[in-house]
Design an enzyme around this catalytic site. Structure first.
Site, PDB file in Angstrom:
ATOM      1  N   GLN A  50      30.292  40.573  19.806  1.00 38.25           N
ATOM      2  CA  GLN A  50      30.956  39.506  19.031  1.00 38.25           C
ATOM      3  C   GLN A  50      31.188  39.898  17.581  1.00 38.25           C
ATOM      4  O   GLN A  50      31.920  39.204  16.866  1.00 38.25           O
ATOM      5  CB  GLN A  50      30.134  38.214  19.088  1.00 38.25           C
ATOM      6  N   CYS A  95      30.556  28.672  21.798  1.00 36.24           N
ATOM      7  CA  CYS A  95      30.468  30.113  21.531  1.00 36.24           C
ATOM      8  C   CYS A  95      31.132  30.385  20.192  1.00 36.24           C
ATOM      9  O   CYS A  95      32.217  29.866  19.927  1.00 36.24           O
ATOM     10  CB  CYS A  95      31.183  30.883  22.647  1.00 36.24           C
ATOM     11  N   HIS A 137      23.928  33.156  28.477  1.00 33.83           N
ATOM     12  CA  HIS A 137      25.217  33.147  27.778  1.00 33.83           C
ATOM     13  C   HIS A 137      25.438  34.483  27.056  1.00 33.83           C
ATOM     14  O   HIS A 137      26.515  35.088  27.171  1.00 33.83           O
ATOM     15  CB  HIS A 137      25.243  31.969  26.790  1.00 33.83           C
TER      16      HIS A 137
HETATM   17  C1  QAP Z   1      25.492  30.464  22.812  1.00 32.40           C
HETATM   18  O1  QAP Z   1      26.435  29.720  20.851  1.00 32.40           O
HETATM   19  C2  QAP Z   1      24.918  29.229  23.430  1.00 32.40           C
HETATM   20  O2  QAP Z   1      32.342  26.297  18.548  1.00 32.40           O
HETATM   21  C3  QAP Z   1      25.382  30.491  21.317  1.00 32.40           C
HETATM   22  O3  QAP Z   1      32.601  25.770  15.930  1.00 32.40           O
HETATM   23  C4  QAP Z   1      25.626  28.049  23.443  1.00 32.40           C
HETATM   24  O4  QAP Z   1      25.680  29.768  18.788  1.00 32.40           O
HETATM   25  C5  QAP Z   1      23.713  29.275  24.006  1.00 32.40           C
HETATM   26  C6  QAP Z   1      29.132  27.564  17.394  1.00 32.40           C
HETATM   27  C7  QAP Z   1      25.068  26.921  24.042  1.00 32.40           C
HETATM   28  C8  QAP Z   1      23.165  28.164  24.586  1.00 32.40           C
HETATM   29  C9  QAP Z   1      23.836  26.977  24.620  1.00 32.40           C
HETATM   30  C10 QAP Z   1      30.183  27.218  18.229  1.00 32.40           C
HETATM   31  C11 QAP Z   1      29.268  27.298  16.037  1.00 32.40           C
HETATM   32  C12 QAP Z   1      27.916  28.232  17.877  1.00 32.40           C
HETATM   33  C13 QAP Z   1      31.327  26.618  17.739  1.00 32.40           C
HETATM   34  C14 QAP Z   1      26.529  29.405  19.534  1.00 32.40           C
HETATM   35  C15 QAP Z   1      31.451  26.359  16.368  1.00 32.40           C
HETATM   36  C16 QAP Z   1      30.423  26.699  15.524  1.00 32.40           C
HETATM   37  C17 QAP Z   1      27.725  28.654  19.138  1.00 32.40           C
HETATM   38 CO    CO Z   2      29.129  33.347  23.059  1.00 31.40          CO
END
Ligand code: QAP
Ligand code: CO
Length: 173
Positions: A50, A95, A137
């Site tokens: 990423q 994400c 994930h």
């Molecule tokens: C993955 O995701 C995850 O759309 C990590 O506008 C997600 O950190 C693991 C984020 C859910 C477990 C459950 C996403 C921040 C952060 C957005 C993240 C955004 C700002 C996502």
């Molecule tokens: Co992701």
């Protein structure tokens, strides 16, 4: 190291990440630079791809009961292998590479993992709850898989529609 988040539909997100073989200062530099970008963008998990490094490395910082993410809770996971997985759970995922889109995804409820830390030492981890979800994930990222790939046909269409709408809005502003 200056890093930026690679966003969908960038093809680099489809790369298969390679095993880490050198646990040297370059790796430590990458990990050290991933942490602030994850925190600054309100993330709880980030895979190296990423930030454009196709390496089997990911970091996680799951919020505690107070919703805080102290650095002591940071997990750095290199070359992970799932050895056990059980149960089912559904959680609304997002994400950093697919900003502002969230959808329910089905995952295993518990996991046992073998991995290496930043010094190459083998570690074992038993995870459940949000940590188990986040590991799955982030491990998908290592295979070039995004959470939107796991949506049903109709939910994927909903995503495409919202994505196109957001593109237009960005163009108009
Ligand atoms: C993955 O995701 C995850 O759309 C990590 O506008 C997600 O950190 C693991 C984020 C859910 C477990 C459950 C996403 C921040 C952060 C957005 C993240 C955004 C700002 C996502
Ligand atoms: Co992701």
């Amino acid at each position: 190291m200056k890093l930026t988040i690679v966003e969908y539909p960038d093809r680099r997100l489809r790369l298969k990440s390679k095993e880490v073989t050198s646990f040297n200062s370059k790796l430590h530099n990458l990990l050290d630079s991933m942490y602030p970008i994850m925190m600054d963008t309100n993330g709880i998990g980030l895979a190296a791809i990423q930030v454009a490094y196709p390496l089997k490395a990911l970091i996680l910082n799951i919020p505690d009961e107070e919703g805080e993410q102290p650095k002591e809770n940071l997990l750095e996971i290199i070359n992970p292998i799932v050895t056990l997985q059980n149960g089912e759970t559904i959680y609304q995922e997002g994400c950093l590479s697919v900003p502002k889109f969230y959808e329910d995804i089905k995952r295993f409820e518990t996991l046992t993992l073998n991995y290496q830390d930043r010094d190459g030492n083998t570690q074992m981890l038993e995870a459940d709850g949000l940590l188990a979800i986040a590991i799955q994930h982030e491990m998908d990222h290592l295979e070039g898989v995004l959470f939107i790939d796991k949506l049903s046909y109709s939910r994927r269409k909903k995503f495409e529609k919202e994505y196109k709408r957001m593109q237009k809005e960005q163009k108009n502003s």
